[in-house]
Motif scaffolding. Structure first.
Motif, PDB file in Angstrom:
ATOM      1  N   LEU A  52      -1.306   0.202  -0.720  1.00  0.00           N
ATOM      2  CA  LEU A  52      -2.358  -0.417  -1.519  1.00  0.00           C
ATOM      3  C   LEU A  52      -2.674   0.491  -2.695  1.00  0.00           C
ATOM      4  N   VAL A  53      -2.670  -0.063  -3.894  1.00  0.00           N
ATOM      5  CA  VAL A  53      -2.906   0.715  -5.113  1.00  0.00           C
ATOM      6  C   VAL A  53      -3.944   0.007  -5.968  1.00  0.00           C
ATOM      7  N   PRO A  54      -5.019   0.691  -6.372  1.00  0.00           N
ATOM      8  CA  PRO A  54      -5.968   0.067  -7.294  1.00  0.00           C
ATOM      9  C   PRO A  54      -5.320  -0.130  -8.657  1.00  0.00           C
ATOM     10  N   PRO A  55      -5.669  -1.183  -9.378  1.00  0.00           N
ATOM     11  CA  PRO A  55      -5.034  -1.463 -10.670  1.00  0.00           C
ATOM     12  C   PRO A  55      -5.067  -0.286 -11.639  1.00  0.00           C
ATOM     13  N   SER A  56      -6.123   0.509 -11.610  1.00  0.00           N
ATOM     14  CA  SER A  56      -6.241   1.634 -12.539  1.00  0.00           C
ATOM     15  C   SER A  56      -5.200   2.719 -12.295  1.00  0.00           C
ATOM     16  N   GLU A  57      -4.596   2.711 -11.100  1.00  0.00           N
ATOM     17  CA  GLU A  57      -3.615   3.743 -10.748  1.00  0.00           C
ATOM     18  C   GLU A  57      -2.186   3.213 -10.720  1.00  0.00           C
ATOM     19  N   CYS A  71       4.198  -1.860  -3.538  1.00  0.00           N
ATOM     20  CA  CYS A  71       2.782  -1.697  -3.886  1.00  0.00           C
ATOM     21  C   CYS A  71       2.053  -3.030  -3.863  1.00  0.00           C
ATOM     22  N   HIS A  72       0.805  -2.989  -3.398  1.00  0.00           N
ATOM     23  CA  HIS A  72      -0.088  -4.145  -3.376  1.00  0.00           C
ATOM     24  C   HIS A  72      -1.333  -3.753  -4.172  1.00  0.00           C
ATOM     25  N   GLU A  73      -1.569  -4.392  -5.287  1.00  0.00           N
ATOM     26  CA  GLU A  73      -2.694  -4.018  -6.150  1.00  0.00           C
ATOM     27  C   GLU A  73      -4.004  -4.626  -5.655  1.00  0.00           C
ATOM     28  N   VAL A  74      -4.908  -3.753  -5.240  1.00  0.00           N
ATOM     29  CA  VAL A  74      -6.233  -4.178  -4.771  1.00  0.00           C
ATOM     30  C   VAL A  74      -7.233  -3.070  -5.092  1.00  0.00           C
ATOM     31  N   PRO A  75      -8.498  -3.385  -5.287  1.00  0.00           N
ATOM     32  CA  PRO A  75      -9.503  -2.338  -5.483  1.00  0.00           C
ATOM     33  C   PRO A  75      -9.749  -1.575  -4.188  1.00  0.00           C
TER      34      PRO A  75
END
Length: 348
Positions: A52-57, A71-75
């Protein structure tokens, strides 16, 4: 809940995204990212990794991660997916078909810690639950994956300071915890430890996670943190733990074989007593991803782990950047068990 040593379909992780996990300087942020990436890339040599990766990273993660990581983009609020992710379980229906389940514990920032936020982390387990296709199992008990360990046959290690923590489950009794763990993960016998390591009970700790204290290497075989230096307060704590486990029995009424895994020789860092622990390793398909600390005991710990997990490669990674932020390698990984008895095709 299968043992961690059984075959996995995948490993789940979360990327460091802010606040204390990235630190206050660019150098600290780079150290965190590289350490999380080193663990993910090491596991990906042996089985698929979902992260899980936040969009900012997004860009930073892709810069450092290898091809075996999805990768799965989530806050996110934090990066300890062992704790905020689901605990996977396996069931067999009446027709003999095996089904994957995912226990979604209630998460409240390790007992409503004053420094923690959990708006996003409280639902982060749903990402792995849904992506894996597992049957969702919700639990009203506040718990984290780092707060339990199992032999895969119904015996579980727990601590009074976590499951009976007033900040987590006020008013709960041992019997209520037993019933909930029986319902969700198939527990038949709980081995209760009083507490965790000293540093873990300080402000930024979990209040006593068991996964830096003891773990099952096999059915009936435990690896236990052994602080040999009387100058460290964990010396007395680990003696009490070893004594408790020496008297314990598993779910079949059999005694447990307790093996000492040495604590690192270093006793303190700039914040105080360390809780560096070789117990906080992760067992994946064909390998043990283990902590190292640039410490004189690294080699001995490696040998103990190699003996405890015959046939698996021991891969050591410097875990000091993880422990400086409150956890270790086991704390950032979560296994998704395989529904078949064999290691999935393509695993090294």
């Amino acid at each position: 809940m299968p043992a961690e040593t059984t075959p996995h379909d995948a490993t789940w992780m979360a990327w460091p995204s802010g606040s204390y996990t990235l630190g206050e300087t660019a150098a600290e942020a780079e150290a965190a990212r590289r350490t999380w990436a080193d663990v993910a890339n090491a596991v990906a040599e042996w089985e698929p990794v979902h992260l899980l990766v936040p969009p900012s990273e997004r860009a930073e993660a892709r810069r450092l991660l290898g091809a075996g990581v999805t990768c799965h983009e989530v806050p996110l609020d934090d990066a300890w997916y062992r704790d905020i992710g689901p605990t996977f379980v396996v069931d067999t229906d009446d027709a003999g078909e095996r089904r994957l389940g995912a226990v979604n514990w209630t998460f409240n920032g390790w007992g409503q810690q004053s420094w923690a936020t959990w708006e996003h982390d409280a639902v982060a387990s749903l990402v792995a639950t849904e992506a894996s296709g597992a049957v969702r199992i919700d639990s009203a008990m506040v718990n984290e994956g780092g707060g339990i360990h199992t032999d895969g046959a119904g015996t579980f290690l727990v601590t009074e300071s976590v499951q009976l923590d007033p900040g987590r489950n006020p008013g709960w009794t041992r019997a209520q915890v037993q019933a909930e763990l029986a319902h969700t993960v198939g527990a038949r016998e709980l081995v209760w430890l009083e507490r965790g390591l000293t540093r873990d009970h300080e402000r930024y700790g979990t209040r006593g996670h068991v996964d830096i204290v003891a773990t099952f290497a096999d059915r009936g075989v435990l690896l236990v943190h052994d602080q040999r230096d009387p100058a460290h307060p964990d010396h007395a704590i680990t003696r009490d733990v070893a004594a408790t486990l020496a008297e314990a029995r598993d779910a079949d009424g059999k005694p447990l074989d307790v093996l000492a895994l040495p604590a690192p020789a270093v006793l303190r860092d700039e914040e105080g007593w360390v809780d560096y622990s070789y117990v906080n390793h992760y067992v994946c398909n064909g390998a043990v991803i283990a902590c190292s600390f640039a410490d004189p005991h690294d080699a001995e710990a490696r040998d103990v782990l190699a003996d405890a997990y015959p046939g698996r490669h021991v891969v050591q990674i410097d875990a000091r950047p993880l422990f400086a932020r409150g956890g270790g390698i086991h704390c950032i990984t979560q296994q998704q068990p395989c529904l078949s008895a064999d290691v999935p095709e393509g695993s090294r």
